[in-house]
Design a protein around this motif. Sequence first.
Motif, short mmCIF file in Angstrom:
data_model
loop_
_atom_site.label_atom_id
_atom_site.label_comp_id
_atom_site.label_asym_id
_atom_site.label_seq_id
_atom_site.Cartn_x
_atom_site.Cartn_y
_atom_site.Cartn_z
N LEU A 279 -30.92 49.01 1.20
CA LEU A 279 -30.87 48.80 2.56
C LEU A 279 -31.88 48.29 3.28
O LEU A 279 -31.65 47.34 4.18
N GLU A 281 -33.65 45.88 2.54
CA GLU A 281 -33.82 44.54 2.44
C GLU A 281 -32.70 43.85 3.60
O GLU A 281 -32.88 42.49 3.76
N GLN A 282 -32.10 44.65 4.06
CA GLN A 282 -31.25 44.28 5.21
C GLN A 282 -31.71 44.21 6.50
O GLN A 282 -31.15 43.87 7.49
N CYS A 283 -33.03 45.00 6.56
CA CYS A 283 -33.60 45.05 7.75
C CYS A 283 -33.99 43.73 8.41
O CYS A 283 -34.11 42.97 7.63
N ARG A 284 -34.16 43.68 9.78
CA ARG A 284 -34.46 42.64 10.38
C ARG A 284 -35.80 41.91 9.92
O ARG A 284 -35.94 40.66 9.95
N ALA A 297 -31.84 48.37 9.24
CA ALA A 297 -30.66 48.80 8.40
C ALA A 297 -30.60 50.44 7.83
O ALA A 297 -29.61 50.98 7.72
#
Length: 357
Positions: A279, A281-284, A297
């Motif tokens: 998850l 890795e999906q952060c802005r 994320a």
Amino acid sequence: MHAIGWPSAVAGGEVPEDWRAPLAAHPRARPARVVEQHRTGYLVAEGPSAGFPVESPPEWQRATLPPEQRAAVGDWVLLEGARIVALLPRRTVIKRGAAGEHYRQQVIAANVDVVLVVCGLDADFNPRRIERYLLLVRGGGAEPVVVLTKADKPGADVDAALAALADVAGAEVPVLAVNAKERDSVAALEAWLRPGVSAVLVGSSGAGKSTLTNTLLGSERMKTAAVRESDERGRHTTTHRALIPLPSGACLIDTPGMRELKPTGEEDVAENFADIEALAEQCRFRDCSHAREPGCAVRAAIEVGQLAPQRFASYLKLRDEVAGAAGQLAHRKAQNAEQKVAGKASNKRLDDKYGKR
């Protein structure tokens, strides 16, 4: 020797690379395995027969020697007569941070293939504690298996427990629910207790480790006791670690209950929380702290119920604990290096003074 976990490579005539130097240094020594560890010494065995006491090296008696450099149950040692002359390198090791303010490591078991993390389906059931066990086990190189005991207990909700452990164990860690008193139920563990395999039982007091051991043995060898009715807390019945050959040809190490599970600083938190790492890795933002940053994320997954808040809180707590322990470990290593340099310098001064070369 196979009945007490003699390495398959050695059984096939191939000596492990890191064993060759100590074997060459002690050509008259014979190998044995540590089957019991007591405050006053060790019992070792050269086969499935009863262990016998041996004398440990003088340097193991020094208080300054780190505990993990002494033998533990499951270790292979070299003997000359009834004296240990060398500790053979470990294939795997299960460790925890020892209680107390100063950094120390405690070896739970060495050279094990499988770790059975035992937890009762009563007041003992605690996904966060299992999370900690898996963190320590994965860091040691052995295969973890979660064993939920007391599946026969009135009120035990196996399905709810399995659901609670879905994220904790992940798809790669087997989770089995058994009645530790029933041979047919415990037979589910046979896949991990094949001939030559070394396994260790870990879990809190009262989880059913000794009951499980007795059922696997087919005899009442290990002392057991009922949990307290007031709070369902377990009582310590196993007072020391012991390696026991099983009828299946595997061997099993039973351990006392552990209430404190401190990391050593060598664990990989990311490996144990792969769901949260994915998850993240999906952060802005790449350096997102998962607090108030926009486009986080992880926080979004918590808000929609994809990630349990308790698991995220455990991730943060264990991440900080491992980082703190890693700092203490690095400090200890630096101190040891400085002491070695100082010792060499002192020896050189003495050599120069008295003309030794």
